[in-house]
Motif scaffolding. Structure first.
Motif: not given
Length: 266
Positions: A59-60, A210, A213-214, A219, A232-235, A249-250
């Motif tokens: 995750t990012f 990004r 991570v994807d 991490t 750009r992060a997931d959280r 989140v997002k």
């Protein structure tokens, strides 16, 4: 797969994920975990106030907050650079506070990568030697196939013999990212990685993080003051007075900017 030109020849390399969350017989520990972590400096300056945070693998996470909110201290404690005065911190399932300084250094070399605003490349070394330096300091043999694929992924396969002074800022940061990933760490900590770059180049570096991570399951924990970067992060966690006061989140850049502006004016 993609063709890779590195070390004077061409080879097709497949980059496998840094970590496979489904491997093994049981659930893997989070990449980073903080349990009620506090940090008080001389003069009773409380930089962290019982922060609890879990960063899952692959995750990012972005860490934001006004100046003096504790974001850099959080990163230092989470990365094993600084020692909490209270609570417990874990990297890759290992409790940092239970280790001697020597073992803590070994843990960082094995499980942590760092990307800094100022790149921190060694001027006298080539791109290739800068990337390999952490492995050599740790006395570890490089996985050459992994390094070749990594160099290609960050777009530096044609620059391995260059010195940092022969590269643009964006290219230097790409080298720094490859160096951070050379040992296949559990987590990469990025401290204002776009702070010294122009807008276009900064976007390219963020897109690369990004992609890591994807595409590789890496991490990433990024400390930044820039809402567009944090988006750009997931959280994203937002800090104030040594505490996490909000989690998004997002997140969008507008949401993050509003959140930080509110804290700065309160």
């Amino acid at each position: 797969m993609r063709p890779v030109r590195a070390w004077g020849h061409e080879k097709t390399v497949r980059l496998v994920p840094v970590r496979d969350p489904g491997s093994g017989t049981g659930r893997q520990a989070p990449a980073v975990e903080l349990a009620a972590v506090s940090k008080t400096y001389p003069g009773q300056v409380r930089a962290l106030d019982e922060v609890t945070l879990t960063v899952d693998r692959g995750t990012f996470l972005a860490v934001m907050g006004p100046s003096g909110s504790g974001k850099s201290t959080l990163m230092h404690c989470a990365a094993g650079i600084d020692t909490p005065t209270g609570g417990r911190a874990f990297i890759d399932g290992t409790e940092i506070g239970a280790l001697s300084e020597t073992r803590r250094t070994e843990l960082r070399r094995r499980s942590v990568g760092f990307v800094f605003q100022s790149y921190n490349l060694v001027p006298s070394l080539s791109v290739e030697d800068n990337i390999m330096l952490p492995l050599r300091l740790a006395g570890r043999a490089p996985d050459k196939e992994w390094i070749r694929g990594l160099v290609d992924r960050v777009g530096m396969s044609g620059r391995l013999a260059h010195r940092p002074s022969e590269l643009s800022g964006g290219q230097q940061q790409r080298v720094a990212i490859a160096r951070a990933l050379a040992a296949r760490p559990a987590v990469v900590f990025a401290d204002e990685p776009t702070g010294a770059l122009d807008l276009r180049t900064g976007r390219e570096v963020l897109a690369l993080l990004r992609d890591l991570v994807d595409g590789l399951g890496q991490t990433v924990v990024m400390v930044t003051h820039d809402p567009a970067a944090a988006a750009r992060a997931d959280r994203a966690v937002v800090m104030a007075d040594g505490r996490i006061v909000d989690t998004l989140v997002k997140p969008t850049a507008a949401e993050l900017a509003t959140c930080v502006t509110r804290l700065e004016t309160e």
